[in-house]
Each structure stands twice: as C-alpha cells, then as structure tokens.
Design a protein around this motif. Structure first.
Motif, mmCIF file in Angstrom:
data_model
loop_
_atom_site.group_PDB
_atom_site.id
_atom_site.type_symbol
_atom_site.label_atom_id
_atom_site.label_comp_id
_atom_site.label_asym_id
_atom_site.label_seq_id
_atom_site.Cartn_x
_atom_site.Cartn_y
_atom_site.Cartn_z
ATOM 1 N N CYS A 184 0.812 -1.222 0.000
ATOM 2 C CA CYS A 184 0.000 0.000 0.000
ATOM 3 C C CYS A 184 0.845 1.271 0.000
ATOM 4 O O CYS A 184 0.338 2.359 -0.253
ATOM 5 C CB CYS A 184 -0.916 0.003 1.219
ATOM 6 N N GLU A 185 2.137 1.158 0.337
ATOM 7 C CA GLU A 185 3.108 2.261 0.358
ATOM 8 C C GLU A 185 2.871 3.257 1.492
ATOM 9 O O GLU A 185 3.343 4.401 1.426
ATOM 10 C CB GLU A 185 3.157 2.985 -0.993
ATOM 11 N N GLU A 186 2.180 2.841 2.531
ATOM 12 C CA GLU A 186 1.951 3.733 3.670
ATOM 13 C C GLU A 186 3.018 3.508 4.744
ATOM 14 O O GLU A 186 3.399 2.366 5.032
ATOM 15 C CB GLU A 186 0.558 3.493 4.246
ATOM 16 N N SER A 187 3.483 4.605 5.345
ATOM 17 C CA SER A 187 4.573 4.532 6.318
ATOM 18 C C SER A 187 4.205 3.705 7.549
ATOM 19 O O SER A 187 5.034 2.963 8.089
ATOM 20 C CB SER A 187 4.999 5.941 6.741
ATOM 21 N N ASP A 188 2.953 3.833 8.008
ATOM 22 C CA ASP A 188 2.527 3.053 9.171
ATOM 23 C C ASP A 188 2.606 1.559 8.884
ATOM 24 O O ASP A 188 2.988 0.764 9.748
ATOM 25 C CB ASP A 188 1.096 3.428 9.578
ATOM 26 N N CYS A 189 2.234 1.184 7.690
ATOM 27 C CA CYS A 189 2.297 -0.222 7.291
ATOM 28 C C CYS A 189 3.747 -0.688 7.237
ATOM 29 O O CYS A 189 4.068 -1.811 7.634
ATOM 30 C CB CYS A 189 1.610 -0.417 5.943
ATOM 31 N N GLU A 190 4.630 0.166 6.748
ATOM 32 C CA GLU A 190 6.060 -0.163 6.696
ATOM 33 C C GLU A 190 6.611 -0.420 8.094
ATOM 34 O O GLU A 190 7.356 -1.381 8.320
ATOM 35 C CB GLU A 190 6.811 0.981 6.021
ATOM 36 N N ASP A 191 6.235 0.430 9.042
ATOM 37 C CA ASP A 191 6.659 0.227 10.433
ATOM 38 C C ASP A 191 6.138 -1.098 10.974
ATOM 39 O O ASP A 191 6.850 -1.824 11.677
ATOM 40 C CB ASP A 191 6.156 1.367 11.321
ATOM 41 N N ARG A 192 4.893 -1.399 10.632
ATOM 42 C CA ARG A 192 4.281 -2.624 11.140
ATOM 43 C C ARG A 192 4.961 -3.867 10.556
ATOM 44 O O ARG A 192 5.159 -4.861 11.254
ATOM 45 C CB ARG A 192 2.785 -2.610 10.800
ATOM 46 N N ILE A 193 5.328 -3.818 9.285
ATOM 47 C CA ILE A 193 6.024 -4.955 8.665
ATOM 48 C C ILE A 193 7.355 -5.210 9.372
ATOM 49 O O ILE A 193 7.703 -6.355 9.671
ATOM 50 C CB ILE A 193 6.250 -4.704 7.166
ATOM 51 N N LYS A 194 8.072 -4.135 9.660
ATOM 52 C CA LYS A 194 9.349 -4.288 10.354
ATOM 53 C C LYS A 194 9.151 -4.880 11.739
ATOM 54 O O LYS A 194 9.904 -5.758 12.179
ATOM 55 C CB LYS A 194 10.054 -2.931 10.453
#
Length: 535
Positions: free
Chosen positions: A463-473
């Motif tokens: 989705c390219e959203e920063s919150d999602c990126e943090d969650r994946i990490k």
C-alpha cells in the motif's frame, strides 16, 4: 660472523613459514561470514585497520579498484556536463542549522571540531558528513540569472559519519571515500532526467565493472533522503546472509534546499505589465553519491573460501604469470628459454593494455605463489614451464571457477583478452542467477517470514503507507512474533524493511487497482515493493 648470518637466515625462514601458514583463509564463508570477510580483507591486502575505530587504510590493491570506478564515473558525468570541484571539509554550525530536517538524519553521526590547540573555537565546525550545507550557500551566491543554470558540480572526497553502531569495513565506516554530485536546474524536467542518468551510470558501474547485479528502484517516503523530494537507489543482494544492501543513490531534492538557502534567480520573462518585478524563481536540485561501500559489496558477492575473486575490469592485476617446473634438473638452457618467454609474454600483454605481472620470486614455491594470487583474486593465472616453451603454448587457470585451458603463443593476446571478457560475463551471470533465485513473490503474509528465514528478499503487493512499513518491520522481527507463530529461532532477530519499489514492475503479475491487496495490512496495493533484511 657465519653463525650470525645463519641465525638471521633462520629467522627469515621462520618468518616466511609463518606468513605461508597465514596466507590462506581459515574461516568458511558459509560458516562464519563476519570472520571470513575480515580475514579476506586483511590477508588479501585490500585494507588494514587503523588506530581510530571505524577508520581503515585502503591499500593499493583496493585503491586501484576505486580508481577504476572513479575514472569510469568521471568520464560518464563529464559527458553530460558535470564538472569536478572541491569544497572544504569544515562546515560552520550555522550552515547545518539552516536545514534541520536534512541534518536530523545525520545529527548523531556528526563529528565536531571545537578547539584549535588550547583555544576554543568561536563557532564549532562540523566535519563533512555530506556537503549540501557546505555548498549551497555558494550556489546561492553564484546563481543570479537563468543563464547561470544548470550548475552541475561533483567532488571526490572523504566524509565522516561517527556511527556508534558496530563499524564494518567498507560497509559502515566512520570515514569513507565517495563522490557527491550537487546540481541545480531551472526546471524539474531537467532535474528528473539527470536523476535517471546518474542512477543508470551507477548501475553500469555495478553490473559492468563489478559484475554485481542490482535492482533500480524508488525509496519509500520513510526511506528517502531527508529533506528531499524523492530518492532513487540501487539495491544489491548478499546471498550468504540473505540481506539486501543499498548500493548507491540518486536524489531529487525538489526546491526545498533552494528555498532554504535562497538559490534563486530573476524570472527571465521580465517585469509584469505594471512594471513590478516578478517573484524570484527557485532552482530544482539533485544530489547523488557513490562510495567505497561498493568494494565491500563486490567482495561479499564474489569472494570464496580461497579469498577474493576480482572482476577483470577492475582488478589491479588481471593476469599473473608464474614460471613452473623449474626444479634442480632443469638445464641452464631451459631456464634461460623460460625467462625469455616470460619477458616476451609480459611485454605482449602490457602492450595490449592488459594489466599483467610476472611472479619470479625464487624464495617461494610454485604452490605458495598459486595460493598468494588466488587469495588476491587475480582473474587469470598463466603457468609457463620448459615444456610449454617447447610446445609454444602456455597454460591458463581461471580464478572464478578454477578451469584450465591451454593457450597458443601465436594467439596469446587475443585469447587472454577473450578469456578476461568471458570471466567478467560469467561472474555477473552467476551472481545474477543466485540473486534472481532468491527474490521471491509473496502474496500472503504467512509466506513472508519463511522466505526471510531462507535468506530471500520478498516482492510484495504494498500500500506504500509509512505506518504499514513500520508494522512490517515490527511483525517480522523476533520481538514481533508471538509464541504460537512458526518461526525459525536460528534466524536473525532484525525485521524486514522496505528496500525499494522496483522501477521495473513485474509484467506478468500486475497490480489490479481495487483488487490486489497489501500483504501486510489488507488495504489496496499500489505497486510491488521489495522488502528484506538489510545492512
């Protein structure tokens, strides 16, 4: 006197034995990668450790590779109108403070000079972590008219980033070499074009010179250059650790820095109809850089349990010629014929601009010499003995795969040149095959962690959203797992991060707007993104 000479000779012999015992690599690449890497670097004489932690000495064997890279990049950027320059490494504190968003990414790593002798400086000076804040006040001074644009400067220099993480030679140094280009244009279109040109030049260095496959991509908003508009990058892959590595970057800075440092010029349309001046226009800027990290990437991708494996195009010595079969039974006539042929072969290769060297040291065995040059990664070894002279041939051994082939004296130069080209091509293809086999499509979260634990990189609909990126990490780190989740306890504890959004999106797995969902959060996916553990 004789006793003293004998004793001295014994000490030299003992020293040679000690060197010989340590010439090889004691650690297996697949078993203890950090120690293997450290030993390859020092025993191949690529670098040595300095008395300041995180700072390293680049020895000639490594620096020659850097010079080959420098020569290539210089030629390419000069062709498109970039000029070389040099700015001081000391940056006044007030300059750094002008762009707080940008310097925030470097604040913890900035080294400061606060004293000269016993006196405190009136203003602390930062040692260059990067040069935007050093150069742009002068860009503002030099740019007054649209005729002053484009302004395209590059500098080759060292930078200091006092990282407190565990330093790693070439990968995470406190001082390292790089080039940094800083350019200003009248239009965004011109700036965007240069971003693409520079990234392509960097790709050619990695793939064409270093034989390392890379993926061209765009960084996420979270990973882009601080204060910039967008960042493009090359991403490499280290098979032994399964980690991605940022190989080089080319940034669009937009107009943010131009506004901060007032890099502006009068509107070429002239005054308004009522005679009032039009507002000044701000330049569109880029910055881009390529560093000695590239040497570390090359070593980790190609090296093996014998040491370095160097791509021919950057090797300081492409061909080493070693006399063989020269035992006590060899006649003086045969010795002389071998010496003459060695000299002739060396002359022929050098005249053909092939970097060659003869190892005719008489105090080391042939086996020792083989190991010595294998450790240093010389692409081709030529073996010449009395029988070879009589047969008018010479035996060639490849460093990359150990294959041997007999070359004819009459066609030696062309055959060696062809062999070097084949090795260069084969090294790239081999590395690319391994990389491609370890970049996998992941369309469900349950498959994400198993792929990471197999040392793979993951292409996911995102989705390219920063919150999602943090969650994946967070979810992919050891701490992010619950006791009920199936996870390899021997796998690294670090989480996966976004490496890039590949510019070349898969053609057979297209994202369907409104249908394809993000692997992590389930929202609509925008593009395929590359995630993985990284350096």
């Amino acid at each position: 006197m004789a006793s003293q000479t004998t004793s001295e000779g014994a000490r030299k012999d003992a020293s040679r034995v000690e060197v010989a015992a340590k010439i090889g690599i004691e650690y297996k690449k697949e078993v203890d990668f950090p120690k293997w890497y450290q030993q390859v670097l020092t025993r191949s004489e690529m670098l040595d450790y300095y008395d300041v932690s995180g700072c390293y000495i680049l020895r000639p064997w490594a620096y020659k590779i850097w010079q080959e890279i420098q020569q290539y990049i210089d030629h390419e950027i000069e062709e498109i109108g970039v000029e070389n320059s040099y700015f001081p490494m000391s940056i006044p504190a007030k300059n750094l403070e002008k762009e707080k968003e940008h310097i925030a990414g470097f604040a913890a790593e900035v080294a400061w000079v606060t004293k000269a002798g016993s006196s405190n400086l009136d203003e602390p000076l930062a040692i260059r972590p990067t040069s935007e804040t050093a150069m742009y006040p002068y860009y503002a001074k030099w740019v007054r008219s649209h005729r002053d644009l484009p302004l395209r400067l590059n500098q080759w220099c060292s930078v200091v980033r006092w990282e407190f993480k565990n330093p790693q030679p070439f990968l995470r140094n406190r001082e390292f070499l790089w080039q940094e280009g800083h350019t200003a244009f009248a239009t965004k279109a011109e700036a965007d074009l240069e971003v693409e040109q520079i990234l392509e030049t960097y790709r050619q260095v990695y793939e064409g010179l270093l034989a390392v496959p890379v993926i061209k991509g765009i960084k996420s908003d979270k990973e882009k250059f601080a204060g910039g508009l967008y960042t493009t990058s090359l991403e490499g892959y280290i098979p032994t650790t399964g980690r991605g590595i940022q190989a080089a970057t080319s940034h669009s800075l937009g107009q943010n820095f131009a506004k901060m440092f007032d890099i502006s010029y009068e509107d070429p349309q002239g005054p308004l109809a009522n005679g009032d001046s039009r507002p000044a226009l701000h330049a569109w800027q880029n910055s881009w850089g390529f560093s000695t990290r590239s040497l570390g990437v090359m070593i980790m991708v190609h090296g093996d349990d014998k040491g370095l494996v160097l791509p021919p195009r950057v090797a300081a010595v492409q061909v080493v010629i070693i006399p063989c079969g020269m035992n006590a039974k060899v006649s003086d006539e045969d010795r002389l014929s071998v010496d003459r042929r060695l000299a002739k072969v060396l002359t022929l290769l050098k005249k053909a601009d092939i970097r060659a060297r003869v190892d005719n040291r008489d105090n080391y065995s042939v086996g020792f010499k083989f190991n010595h040059w294998e450790l240093r990664g010389v692409p081709v070894r030529l073996e010449l003995g009395p029988k070879d002279v009589r047969n008018n041939q010479i035996m060639a051994a490849r460093r990359d795969n150990g294959a041997k082939i007999a070359l004819q004296q009459t066609t030696l130069v062309s055959e060696v040149r062809d062999l070097l080209d084949i090795i260069q091509r084969d090294m790239f293809n081999h590395a690319k095959e391994i990389r491609d086999a370890n970049v996998v499509f992941i369309e469900e979260w349950k498959d994400f962690m198993p792929a990471l634990d197999k040392k793979q990189l993951c292409l996911i609909p995102w989705c390219e959203e920063s919150d999602c990126e943090d969650r994946i990490k967070e979810k992919s780190s050891r701490s992010g797992h619950t006791a009920t989740e199936d996870h390899n306890e021997k796998a690294p504890s670090m989480g996966a991060k976004s490496l890039c959004i590949p510019m070349d999106q898969p053609v057979d797995k297209k994202i369907i707007q409104g249908e394809t969902k993000c692997v992590s959060c389930g929202k609509d996916a925008k593009r395929w993104a590359l995630f993985g553990r990284s350096y």
